[in-house]
Design an enzyme around this catalytic site. Sequence first.
Site, PDB file in Angstrom:
ATOM      1  N   CYS A 108     -24.705  22.376  23.846  1.00  0.00           N
ATOM      2  CA  CYS A 108     -25.304  23.640  23.379  1.00  0.00           C
ATOM      3  C   CYS A 108     -24.557  24.235  22.189  1.00  0.00           C
ATOM      4  O   CYS A 108     -25.078  25.102  21.488  1.00  0.00           O
ATOM      5  CB  CYS A 108     -25.328  24.662  24.511  1.00  0.00           C
ATOM      6  SG  CYS A 108     -26.173  24.064  25.969  1.00  0.00           S
ATOM      7  N   HIS A 142     -25.985  31.940  21.981  1.00  0.00           N
ATOM      8  CA  HIS A 142     -26.697  30.855  22.663  1.00  0.00           C
ATOM      9  C   HIS A 142     -27.565  31.450  23.767  1.00  0.00           C
ATOM     10  O   HIS A 142     -27.120  32.327  24.511  1.00  0.00           O
ATOM     11  CB  HIS A 142     -25.671  29.877  23.242  1.00  0.00           C
ATOM     12  CG  HIS A 142     -26.287  28.838  24.113  1.00  0.00           C
ATOM     13  ND1 HIS A 142     -27.403  28.126  23.734  1.00  0.00           N
ATOM     14  CD2 HIS A 142     -25.961  28.379  25.354  1.00  0.00           C
ATOM     15  CE1 HIS A 142     -27.718  27.279  24.703  1.00  0.00           C
ATOM     16  NE2 HIS A 142     -26.864  27.422  25.688  1.00  0.00           N
ATOM     17  N   ASN A 164     -33.464  27.663  27.687  1.00  0.00           N
ATOM     18  CA  ASN A 164     -32.250  27.128  27.060  1.00  0.00           C
ATOM     19  C   ASN A 164     -32.619  25.853  26.294  1.00  0.00           C
ATOM     20  O   ASN A 164     -32.948  24.835  26.901  1.00  0.00           O
ATOM     21  CB  ASN A 164     -31.233  26.834  28.172  1.00  0.00           C
ATOM     22  CG  ASN A 164     -29.919  26.292  27.642  1.00  0.00           C
ATOM     23  OD1 ASN A 164     -29.808  25.903  26.482  1.00  0.00           O
ATOM     24  ND2 ASN A 164     -28.925  26.248  28.505  1.00  0.00           N
TER      25      ASN A 164
HETATM   26  O1  UT7 Z   1     -26.317  26.029  28.216  1.00  0.00           O
HETATM   27  C1  UT7 Z   1     -25.024  26.270  28.637  1.00  0.00           C
HETATM   28  C2  UT7 Z   1     -24.775  25.916  30.015  1.00  0.00           C
HETATM   29  N1  UT7 Z   1     -25.608  26.511  31.010  1.00  0.00           N
HETATM   30  C3  UT7 Z   1     -25.456  27.787  31.408  1.00  0.00           C
HETATM   31  O2  UT7 Z   1     -24.808  28.590  30.784  1.00  0.00           O
HETATM   32  C4  UT7 Z   1     -26.086  28.179  32.725  1.00  0.00           C
HETATM   33  C5  UT7 Z   1     -25.081  28.896  33.580  1.00  0.00           C
HETATM   34  N2  UT7 Z   1     -25.541  29.209  34.907  1.00  0.00           N
HETATM   35  C6  UT7 Z   1     -26.572  30.066  35.179  1.00  0.00           C
HETATM   36  O3  UT7 Z   1     -27.227  30.534  34.289  1.00  0.00           O
HETATM   37  C7  UT7 Z   1     -26.812  30.453  36.613  1.00  0.00           C
HETATM   38  O4  UT7 Z   1     -25.723  30.057  37.407  1.00  0.00           O
HETATM   39  C8  UT7 Z   1     -28.125  29.834  37.196  1.00  0.00           C
HETATM   40  C9  UT7 Z   1     -29.335  30.512  36.567  1.00  0.00           C
HETATM   41  C10 UT7 Z   1     -28.161  28.341  36.958  1.00  0.00           C
HETATM   42  C11 UT7 Z   1     -28.181  30.104  38.704  1.00  0.00           C
HETATM   43  O5  UT7 Z   1     -28.086  31.495  38.972  1.00  0.00           O
HETATM   44  P1  UT7 Z   1     -27.055  32.048  40.053  1.00  0.00           P
HETATM   45  O6  UT7 Z   1     -27.277  33.490  40.141  1.00  0.00           O
HETATM   46  O7  UT7 Z   1     -25.691  31.549  39.657  1.00  0.00           O
HETATM   47  O8  UT7 Z   1     -27.571  31.372  41.377  1.00  0.00           O
HETATM   48  P2  UT7 Z   1     -26.784  30.372  42.347  1.00  0.00           P
HETATM   49  O9  UT7 Z   1     -26.625  29.038  41.718  1.00  0.00           O
HETATM   50  O10 UT7 Z   1     -25.600  31.072  42.887  1.00  0.00           O
HETATM   51  O11 UT7 Z   1     -27.869  30.224  43.499  1.00  0.00           O
HETATM   52  C12 UT7 Z   1     -28.257  31.352  44.326  1.00  0.00           C
HETATM   53  C13 UT7 Z   1     -29.380  30.913  45.256  1.00  0.00           C
HETATM   54  C14 UT7 Z   1     -29.067  29.614  45.991  1.00  0.00           C
HETATM   55  O12 UT7 Z   1     -29.593  29.719  47.298  1.00  0.00           O
HETATM   56  P3  UT7 Z   1     -28.625  30.066  48.522  1.00  0.00           P
HETATM   57  O13 UT7 Z   1     -27.589  28.991  48.550  1.00  0.00           O
HETATM   58  O14 UT7 Z   1     -28.046  31.431  48.204  1.00  0.00           O
HETATM   59  O15 UT7 Z   1     -29.559  30.057  49.688  1.00  0.00           O
HETATM   60  C15 UT7 Z   1     -29.864  28.589  45.236  1.00  0.00           C
HETATM   61  O16 UT7 Z   1     -30.241  27.477  46.032  1.00  0.00           O
HETATM   62  O17 UT7 Z   1     -30.574  30.669  44.504  1.00  0.00           O
HETATM   63  C16 UT7 Z   1     -31.091  29.377  44.820  1.00  0.00           C
HETATM   64  N3  UT7 Z   1     -31.779  28.837  43.670  1.00  0.00           N
HETATM   65  C17 UT7 Z   1     -33.060  29.075  43.402  1.00  0.00           C
HETATM   66  N4  UT7 Z   1     -33.998  29.780  44.072  1.00  0.00           N
HETATM   67  C18 UT7 Z   1     -35.239  29.842  43.546  1.00  0.00           C
HETATM   68  C19 UT7 Z   1     -31.256  28.068  42.677  1.00  0.00           C
HETATM   69  N5  UT7 Z   1     -32.209  27.792  41.752  1.00  0.00           N
HETATM   70  C20 UT7 Z   1     -33.347  28.401  42.201  1.00  0.00           C
HETATM   71  C21 UT7 Z   1     -34.668  28.486  41.708  1.00  0.00           C
HETATM   72  N6  UT7 Z   1     -35.568  29.214  42.397  1.00  0.00           N
HETATM   73  N7  UT7 Z   1     -35.043  27.892  40.553  1.00  0.00           N
END
Ligand code: UT7
Length: 328
Positions: free
Chosen positions: A115, A255, A285
């Site tokens: 990225c 970004h 992204n």
């Molecule tokens: O391009 C440069 C690199 N990339 C980034 O900068 C991305 C960085 N990361 C993020 O933007 C965020 O961490 C995400 C958007 C990927 C995830 O958001 P989060 O608030 O960190 O969620 P999490 O990974 O802590 O997941 C929370 C919950 C989980 O369920 P449980 O374990 O709490 O029951 C996930 O399984 O949300 C669940 N989950 C989803 N639910 C519905 C993960 N993806 C999804 C989804 N829809 N698409």
Amino acid sequence: MKRPFAELWGTGSYTPKRVMTNDEFSTILDTSDQWIRERTGIRERRVAGPDESNACMAKAAAEQVLKDTGLTPLDLDALIVATCSPDRLLPSQACDLQALLGAKRAAAFDVQAACTGFLYALSVAEGMVAADQAQHVLVVATEKLTTIMDWSDRTTAVLFGDGAGATIVRRSPSDRGILSRYLKSDGTLAELLYRPGGGAAHPPDERLLKDHSYFIKMAGREVFKAAVLSMADACDQALQQAGLTGADIDLLIPHQANIRIIEATAKHAGLPMDKVYVNVDRFGNTSAASVAIALDEAVRCGRLQPGMKVMFCAFGAGFTWASMVVQW
Ligand code: UT7
């Protein structure tokens, strides 16, 4: 303040025609528009079709830059493509673009910094201009991430989109140009965001297709935390090198990975959100292409005006992070 050596001249971008909404994702994955919007800020993304290769998208973006600047492909001395999702692994994406453009005089090569690739490529281009190796360097960032993401993995699939953006770097004839640049990496964290298979360490075989290791894998929460810290570091370093503070910046183009990372970055730099360019809601992204597409949009809609100071910052796999302050 030192006079800038090189400037960004002209902009262009291309985003695929096909718009895919969050609601469409909720018909194929266990997800919802509400979850995606609240956690990422994304409403929709563009998905490139079979006739929208990286080469085609990059060519469309490059042609806009050539139109903007009045240059022809034969005026290009070098052509750098930033991508982590090239059409093919050999030769470089840049050589394929060179052939399509007919940029016969140019040296062509790729930069892979995920990225952060567009900012790395701009910095390499600035160096080539400073060393008198090139007069006009075309820098293009292009991604077709929807071909390397796992469509069955809700934790990554909803995040990415396709597109391309471009500019030319040349010696600055005025006070316009690059005031500071900062590049950084930490390879020890590679496995928090990577593609485990498909390279020489794990060449394509039947197992690869079954275990999905060919696709992007990400430990989202860990990457999120690192992204917030790295983007803050990137802003600090670029501002310090330019002898400026956040109050001197007219527009921040970060970004576009997640609106929450963008908001944290703006807050750290002391910038209100009305000085931040955001299009993550419409494109998701697009990795290396993200800042390049946003830059072109900001210029074309009048958000970035001559005389303004703009700061770019990015973070991505590697980990890599980078920033640049530019007098526009
Ligand atoms: O391009 C440069 C690199 N990339 C980034 O900068 C991305 C960085 N990361 C993020 O933007 C965020 O961490 C995400 C958007 C990927 C995830 O958001 P989060 O608030 O960190 O969620 P999490 O990974 O802590 O997941 C929370 C919950 C989980 O369920 P449980 O374990 O709490 O029951 C996930 O399984 O949300 C669940 N989950 C989803 N639910 C519905 C993960 N993806 C999804 C989804 N829809 N698409």
